[in-house]
Design a protein around this motif. Structure first.
Motif, mmCIF file in Angstrom:
data_model
loop_
_atom_site.group_PDB
_atom_site.id
_atom_site.type_symbol
_atom_site.label_atom_id
_atom_site.label_comp_id
_atom_site.label_asym_id
_atom_site.label_seq_id
_atom_site.Cartn_x
_atom_site.Cartn_y
_atom_site.Cartn_z
ATOM 1 N N MET A 158 -128.017 38.525 -16.090
ATOM 2 C CA MET A 158 -128.136 39.413 -14.930
ATOM 3 C C MET A 158 -126.859 39.388 -14.094
ATOM 4 N N GLU A 159 -126.252 38.223 -13.956
ATOM 5 C CA GLU A 159 -124.999 38.120 -13.199
ATOM 6 C C GLU A 159 -123.907 38.969 -13.831
ATOM 7 N N ASP A 160 -123.813 38.922 -15.158
ATOM 8 C CA ASP A 160 -122.788 39.705 -15.841
ATOM 9 C C ASP A 160 -122.986 41.195 -15.598
ATOM 10 N N ILE A 161 -124.260 41.626 -15.592
ATOM 11 C CA ILE A 161 -124.529 43.048 -15.358
ATOM 12 C C ILE A 161 -124.144 43.423 -13.929
ATOM 13 N N LEU A 162 -124.565 42.630 -12.972
ATOM 14 C CA LEU A 162 -124.228 42.931 -11.586
ATOM 15 C C LEU A 162 -122.733 42.794 -11.335
#
Length: 748
Positions: A158-162
């Motif tokens: 999720m961090e990579d997407i955000l």
């Protein structure tokens, strides 16, 4: 003699030094990223005792390509369906962590008196933990199979997407387009619009295209096509006002849903490693020892900020995401570092010319220190929890653990209204974006072309008709989809008071569709508004009741769903995932089980009809998986081979009996294995030999003695072939192969 280009010499220096340094770091069991950074420092102008890169600008071009391929590979590992299956917990955790760490980063930057853009970009850098470093730490410590590790990896995804979204937002802020709330909202809506548009269009066309050209594809062509699509999307993204890295990530996420995804990942891996290494080397080239000494205090402060911030706010975020206090602390302690995305954000700031030169080496130094501390932080989590449990009041721990379970929800807990409205909103958003994009393309591209060929009035009319034909399936799906769903019917039947709100949801969607038609007609004609509204309502009604448009809409949607599920279907076909219908079987006290036919099974070589498993065990063989192939609903004449995987349907008792029979009906171990050794022996046919006067076919050498004649020795270099009608004579020398006991019987 031709002069060697500077770029080639620089590339040779970078790769040689990077290779040597990473070998050393591999020996020391340290992350390779740190090795690349050290190699970059060694070949930079800041290191006077070694050879230096002549033209850093060329290396920066290669580094930009490396960022693009890194994010393309990240997209290939990403799946929208995977994110949805994670549920709300990781999303809550990720948003909390990013917001908290960004706030801390901005505050620390302001505390040292740094510029506004430096502080904003610093906050983005501190918010990104390193997926690569954490994964390696878990693997080295043998923790990657533990539950808390899987939770951390979900949050990192999720961090990579955000982080991708953050890069777009930082670009908007840096270019002065996000200074106020309205412009920031516009940037967010723009991101959502293009993400949905590119993903839907890509999922619709790319799997279909790859299926059509699959017979022509080999590894080489697939690699070229995949990288070509990556670069094409990078160009399109740049033209739309985003970064090339954002476009590369989007293309990777689209290809991740195709059957070819696993093969593309393997093919792209060496390319990503090469250009990624150059990128991290370029990061190390910016490290200036004088800057590190000058900014030693900010570096120490940022290291402490990351450690304390992730320990406190990170653990609290995992608590909000549904983890127990112990698990939350282990997760929070694991994320106390920054890594590759921090470098990418720093490169973005430098490329835009909005951050100071000292910020990059400072962030690199912070990353190196926190990377070395990561294993110790992971180990320290459990003792820290033990100490906290010993000193914190018991009621506080109970409240914190109760907080972690207060957010657990299931689909069964959701109200029909909430589910129905969410599905309708998503459908309306997607089809509105597709309709808007189609109208924009036809009006901006098709209309000017038609106006060159036809009179203005006829060109506008023809453009309107073509546009209406293209968007009619989208408008119909927007108006009619979910009107016959389970939730809609249940709400309609259970309470008569629900019917007016339900009709209102239909009316709202019809009004949106009419608005699109009204806008198109208003743009292309000069009719009065009343006529345009009437025309919009009439065309909307025609779209609703047209069976042709209905079939087109359903066909397009089914094709999209098939493409979206193609990778799941492949996994089911290859036996890596259970069939979807298994859930229905569980309701009837039967299920599917996989069995592998032993290599020494007595069943091998026999057909299903001969085995008669249905009558003997009460089970049914639904599929046979063999060498990457699946034979569904095998017929009675289907032959079973060793190591076949059988998917069998039955109850627990039936499957248990079937498993015992399959395992027990095997060839017994050969207790005289040593006697089975084959020997080659020459035999002289004498007068008393029973072979004299008989042909090879009549001699019984194969049938009676279980031996085989290899050839006849006639004084030649090679043995002569012995045909079946050859008649043995006195003095013939024949070479025979067989087991020792059989050869002894033949000689007697």
């Amino acid at each position: 003699m031709a002069e060697l280009p500077t770029m080639v010499r620089d590339l040779a220096l970078i790769l040689i030094v990077a290779g040597l340094v990473t070998l050393i770091f591999k020996r020391l069991k340290q992350p390779l990223i740190l090795g690349y950074i050290v190699a970059g420092f060694l070949v930079s102008t800041h290191m006077p005792y070694t050879m230096s890169v002549v033209d850093p600008e060329n290396i920066q071009v290669w580094a930009d390509i490396g960022v693009m391929f890194l994010l393309f590979s990240l997209g290939l590992d990403f799946s929208f369906k995977k994110i949805i299956r994670l549920g709300p917990g990781p999303a809550i955790t990720t948003i909390t962590v990013i917001f908290s760490m960004m706030t801390l980063g901005v505050c620390v930057g302001y505390a040292f008196g740094w510029e506004r853009m430096d502080c904003i970009f610093l906050g983005g850098m501190l918010a990104m933990s390193s997926t690569t470093i954490i994964y390696k730490a878990f693997s080295d410590m043998g923790l990657h199979q533990q539950k808390f590790a899987s939770v951390v990896m979900g949050v990192l995804i999720m961090e990579d997407i955000l982080a991708i979204v953050m890069m777009v937002m930082l670009t908007a802020v840096a270019q002065g387009k996000g200074a106020d709330g309205s412009q920031m909202l516009y940037s967010v809506l723009k991101i959502v619009f293009f993400l949905v548009l590119w993903f839907v269009v890509g999922i619709f066309f790319l799997p279909w295209l790859l299926r059509r050209v699959r017979p022509l594809m080999n590894s080489e062509t697939l690699l070229v096509v995949a990288l070509g699509l990556c670069c094409l999307m990078a160009v399109v993204s740049t033209q739309a006002g985003f970064s090339s890295a954002f476009g590369a990530f989007v293309m990777g996420s689209i290809l991740a849903e195709t059957v070819e995804a696993e093969k593309i990942i393997r093919l792209v891996e060496p390319v990503k490693n090469l250009f990624g290494a150059i990128f991290f080397v370029s990061v190390g080239m910016l490290v200036d020892p004088e800057v590190l000494v000058q900014f030693a205090l900010p570096i120490i402060a940022l290291v402490l900020t990351i450690i304390v911030g992730q320990v406190v706010f990170g653990s609290f975020a995992f608590l909000l995401g549904g983890q127990s206090l112990r698990s939350a602390m282990r997760c929070g302690f694991s994320m106390a570092q920054i890594g590759e995305f921090s470098f990418i954000i720093a490169s973005l700031g430098l490329g835009l010319g909005v951050i100071s030169g000292y910020l990059y080496p400072v962030v690199v130094a912070v990353s190196v220190i926190t990377t070395f501390l990561t294993p110790y932080m992971i180990k320290f989590a459990t003792p820290a929890y033990t100490w906290l449990e010993r000193h914190m009041p018991k009621r506080w721990i109970l409240r914190l653990n109760r907080l972690s379970t207060s957010h657990s929800t299931t689909d069964a807990d959701e109200h029909y209204w909430r589910r129905l409205l969410r599905q309708m909103a998503v459908n309306t958003l997607v089809y509105s974006i597709l309709t808007s994009a189609t109208m924009f393309l036809t009006v901006s591209l098709l209309l000017p072309f038609l106006m060159k060929l036809l009179p203005v009035m006829w060109a506008r009319l023809l453009c309107g008709l073509i546009t209406l034909l293209l968007i009619s399936p989208f408008l119909r799906a927007m108006m009619m989809k979910k009107n016959h769903s389970e939730e809609f019917r249940a709400l309609w039947v259970e309470n008569r008071h629900n019917r007016i709100p339900l009709l209102f949801t239909i009316g709202v969607r019809v009004a949106i569709a009419v608005a699109f038609i009204f806008y198109l007609a208003h743009y292309l004609t000069d009719f009065p508004i009343a006529i345009l509204i009437s025309l919009g309502i009439a065309l909307a009604a025609l779209i609703i009741f047209s069976r042709t448009i209905k079939h087109r809409s359903i066909k397009l949607e089914r094709m999209f769903v098939l493409n979206l599920r193609s990778r799941d279907i492949e996994a089911q076909v290859l036996g890596q995932r259970r069939p979807l219908y298994e859930g229905r079987l569980l309701d009837r006290d039967v299920h599917i089980a996989d069995f592998e036919v032993p290599a020494n099974s007595l069943w091998a070589g026999r057909t299903l009809a001969q085995l008669n498993v249905g009558a003997l065990y009460g089970v049914q063989v639904s599929s046979i998986l063999r060498a990457g192939r699946r034979l569904n609903i095998p017929a009675g004449d289907s032959i079973i081979y060793p190591l076949d995987r059988l998917q069998v349907i039955g109850s627990d008792e039936q499957l248990s009996v079937f498993a015992k029979a399959l395992e027990s009906e095997c060839y017994e171990d050969d207790m005289e294995l040593e006697k089975r050794q084959m020997r080659l022996l020459s035999i002289i046919v004498g007068n008393n030999s029973p072979l004299v006067g008989t042909t090879l076919a009549e001699s019984g050498i194969r049938d009676k003695y279980n031996c085989m004649v290899v050839g006849l020795e006639e004084g030649k270099e090679n043995l002569s072939h012995v045909s079946a009608d050859y008649c043995f004579k006195n003095g013939d020398i024949i070479w025979v192969v067989g087991e020792e006991d059989d050869l002894r019987r033949l000689q007697q």
